[in-house]
Write a protein that holds these residues in place. Structure first.
Motif, PDB file in Angstrom:
ATOM      1  N   LEU A 190       5.172   0.253  -4.557  1.00 42.34           N
ATOM      2  CA  LEU A 190       5.399  -0.396  -5.441  1.00 42.34           C
ATOM      3  C   LEU A 190       4.265  -1.008  -5.481  1.00 42.34           C
ATOM      4  CD1 LEU A 190       7.787  -1.741  -6.893  1.00 42.34           C
ATOM      5  CD2 LEU A 190       8.585  -2.224  -5.212  1.00 42.34           C
ATOM      6  N   VAL A 191       3.876  -1.937  -4.749  1.00 41.93           N
ATOM      7  CA  VAL A 191       2.809  -2.544  -4.449  1.00 41.93           C
ATOM      8  C   VAL A 191       1.837  -1.520  -4.955  1.00 41.93           C
ATOM      9  CG1 VAL A 191       1.495  -3.649  -2.755  1.00 41.93           C
ATOM     10  CG2 VAL A 191       3.716  -3.440  -2.766  1.00 41.93           C
ATOM     11  N   GLN A 192       1.298  -0.472  -4.954  1.00 36.42           N
ATOM     12  CA  GLN A 192       0.568  -0.111  -5.054  1.00 36.42           C
ATOM     13  C   GLN A 192      -0.027  -0.176  -6.688  1.00 36.42           C
ATOM     14  OE1 GLN A 192      -3.062   2.136  -4.166  1.00 36.42           O
ATOM     15  NE2 GLN A 192      -2.956   1.198  -5.591  1.00 36.42           N
ATOM     16  N   ARG A 193       1.248   0.139  -7.490  1.00 32.86           N
ATOM     17  CA  ARG A 193       1.700   0.144  -8.656  1.00 32.86           C
ATOM     18  C   ARG A 193       1.150  -1.448  -9.610  1.00 32.86           C
ATOM     19  NH1 ARG A 193       7.479   1.368 -11.492  1.00 32.86           N
ATOM     20  NH2 ARG A 193       7.577  -0.781 -10.562  1.00 32.86           N
ATOM     21  N   HIS A 194       1.423  -2.676  -8.968  1.00 34.66           N
ATOM     22  CA  HIS A 194       1.220  -3.858  -9.394  1.00 34.66           C
ATOM     23  C   HIS A 194      -0.515  -3.886  -9.330  1.00 34.66           C
ATOM     24  CE1 HIS A 194       0.912  -8.226  -9.853  1.00 34.66           C
ATOM     25  NE2 HIS A 194      -0.073  -8.547  -8.763  1.00 34.66           N
ATOM     26  N   LEU A 195      -1.155  -3.176  -7.872  1.00 35.78           N
ATOM     27  CA  LEU A 195      -3.059  -3.375  -6.945  1.00 35.78           C
ATOM     28  C   LEU A 195      -3.562  -2.581  -7.879  1.00 35.78           C
ATOM     29  CD1 LEU A 195      -2.566  -4.306  -3.490  1.00 35.78           C
ATOM     30  CD2 LEU A 195      -2.969  -6.186  -6.108  1.00 35.78           C
ATOM     31  N   VAL A 196      -3.556  -2.632  -9.048  1.00 32.44           N
ATOM     32  CA  VAL A 196      -4.663  -1.413 -10.645  1.00 32.44           C
ATOM     33  C   VAL A 196      -5.706  -1.916  -9.366  1.00 32.44           C
ATOM     34  CG1 VAL A 196      -4.657  -0.620 -12.095  1.00 32.44           C
ATOM     35  CG2 VAL A 196      -2.760  -1.826 -12.091  1.00 32.44           C
ATOM     36  N   GLY A 197      -6.462  -0.110  -8.932  1.00 30.16           N
ATOM     37  CA  GLY A 197      -7.799  -0.281  -8.515  1.00 30.16           C
ATOM     38  C   GLY A 197      -7.961  -0.130  -7.250  1.00 30.16           C
ATOM     39  N   ALA A 198      -7.009  -1.470  -6.762  1.00 32.45           N
ATOM     40  CA  ALA A 198      -6.956  -1.487  -5.217  1.00 32.45           C
ATOM     41  C   ALA A 198      -7.029   0.067  -4.283  1.00 32.45           C
ATOM     42  CB  ALA A 198      -6.155  -2.114  -4.684  1.00 32.45           C
ATOM     43  N   ARG A 199      -7.409   0.157  -3.278  1.00 31.92           N
ATOM     44  CA  ARG A 199      -6.838   1.459  -2.784  1.00 31.92           C
ATOM     45  C   ARG A 199      -6.106   1.159  -1.246  1.00 31.92           C
ATOM     46  NH1 ARG A 199     -12.356   1.059  -3.004  1.00 31.92           N
ATOM     47  NH2 ARG A 199     -12.574   0.759  -0.363  1.00 31.92           N
ATOM     48  N   LEU A 200      -4.809   1.218  -1.712  1.00 31.82           N
ATOM     49  CA  LEU A 200      -3.512   0.720  -0.487  1.00 31.82           C
ATOM     50  C   LEU A 200      -3.523   1.945   0.876  1.00 31.82           C
ATOM     51  CD1 LEU A 200      -1.364  -1.240  -1.088  1.00 31.82           C
ATOM     52  CD2 LEU A 200       0.076  -0.116  -1.572  1.00 31.82           C
ATOM     53  N   VAL A 201      -2.870   1.096   2.260  1.00 27.55           N
ATOM     54  CA  VAL A 201      -3.037   1.574   3.085  1.00 27.55           C
ATOM     55  C   VAL A 201      -1.697   1.106   3.791  1.00 27.55           C
ATOM     56  CG1 VAL A 201      -4.098   2.104   5.080  1.00 27.55           C
ATOM     57  CG2 VAL A 201      -5.344   2.579   3.483  1.00 27.55           C
ATOM     58  N   LYS A 202      -0.936   1.762   4.469  1.00 22.80           N
ATOM     59  CA  LYS A 202       0.408   1.112   5.037  1.00 22.80           C
ATOM     60  C   LYS A 202       0.462   1.332   6.251  1.00 22.80           C
ATOM     61  CE  LYS A 202       4.671  -0.128   4.489  1.00 22.80           C
ATOM     62  NZ  LYS A 202       5.424  -1.408   3.493  1.00 22.80           N
TER      63      LYS A 202
END
Length: 252
Positions: A116-128
């Motif tokens: 859900l957070v990755q969908r908002h943060l377009v262009g970021a590389r998300l890691v839990k």
């Protein structure tokens, strides 16, 4: 191995504060931020130490070599998308419906919280990361590399280079890293799973009441959970209904 020089923190609650302290102890610069503005962080910055400074969330996002977002999940839509574009972003957020409100995409398991957070943060590389350990244990269980009683923490992400950056940060802060897979598999360390908080806490004292549990949770030093045990626990996880329950006394 490239080490993080500046850690940006969006969120200054219990986990954010512990991460700031660990990062300063590791020799990093720390840029703290929250929704209330830099002036509200003056006391915290003073207690964390000279390598820390206060800023706005956008400034913290732009300043950080890596950025940790550690805010209530319901506020994720306020994260600065453009400032975080191209960054490796570590997401500590968990879903607590009583605090965050019901989210159908999470309740139906269509998405994980990090999805859900990755969908908002377009262009970021998300890691839990950092979402399955209490704030006090995060401080007290940190150990140097190679220590016999070093604990591990799970991480998940879709970008392998970002996961390596995150693992380097964990190492610098005092933890081994266990890769639990992609963002779609990050549920393996969410509330209610075997690796979520309890292994690091150990057994609570006999007879501890519901109202007494949270103060104990905030003060017990915890116990070592090595990488092999983290791998076992994440492999044992069975996906159920998303969302956790906050203990009595925890901030809503």
């Amino acid at each position: 191995m490239t080490r993080t020089r500046t850690l940006g923190l969006i969120g200054s609650g219990l986990i954010g504060t512990s991460l700031a302290r660990l990062a300063v102890a590791a020799g990093m610069e720390v840029v703290l931020s929250n929704s209330r503005g830099p002036d509200s962080l003056a006391e915290l910055v003073e207690t964390v130490g000279g390598r820390a400074r206060a800023a706005t969330p956008e400034e913290a996002a732009r300043a950080g070599d890596l950025v940790v977002v550690t805010i209530p999940l319901r506020a994720h839509r306020h994260l600065p998308v453009e400032a975080l574009r191209g960054k490796t972003v570590l997401d500590t957020m968990n879903y607590y419906p009583e605090r965050d409100g019901r989210m159908e995409e999470l309740d139906s398991n269509a998405l994980t919280t990090s999805g859900l957070v990755q969908r908002h943060l377009v262009g970021a590389r998300l890691v839990k990361a950092f979402n399955n350990i209490g704030s006090h244990q995060l401080l007290t269980l940190a150990r140097p590399a190679g220590a016999a009683d070093r604990s591990a923490l799970p991480l998940a992400g879709d970008d392998e280079a970002a996961k390596r950056e995150a693992a380097d940060l964990l190492d610098a802060l005092g933890y081994d890293a266990v890769d639990e897979g992609t963002l779609a598999e990050s549920w393996r360390s969410e509330p209610g799973t075997p690796v979520y908080t309890k292994p690091y806490l150990g057994e609570p004292p006999a007879g501890l009441g519901a109202e007494e549990y949270f103060p104990w949770y905030l003060s017990t030093p915890g116990q070592c959970v090595p990488a092999a045990r983290v791998r076992e626990l994440t492999a044992q996880a069975v996906r159920g209904r998303a969302g956790g329950v906050l203990p009595a006394g925890a901030a809503r």
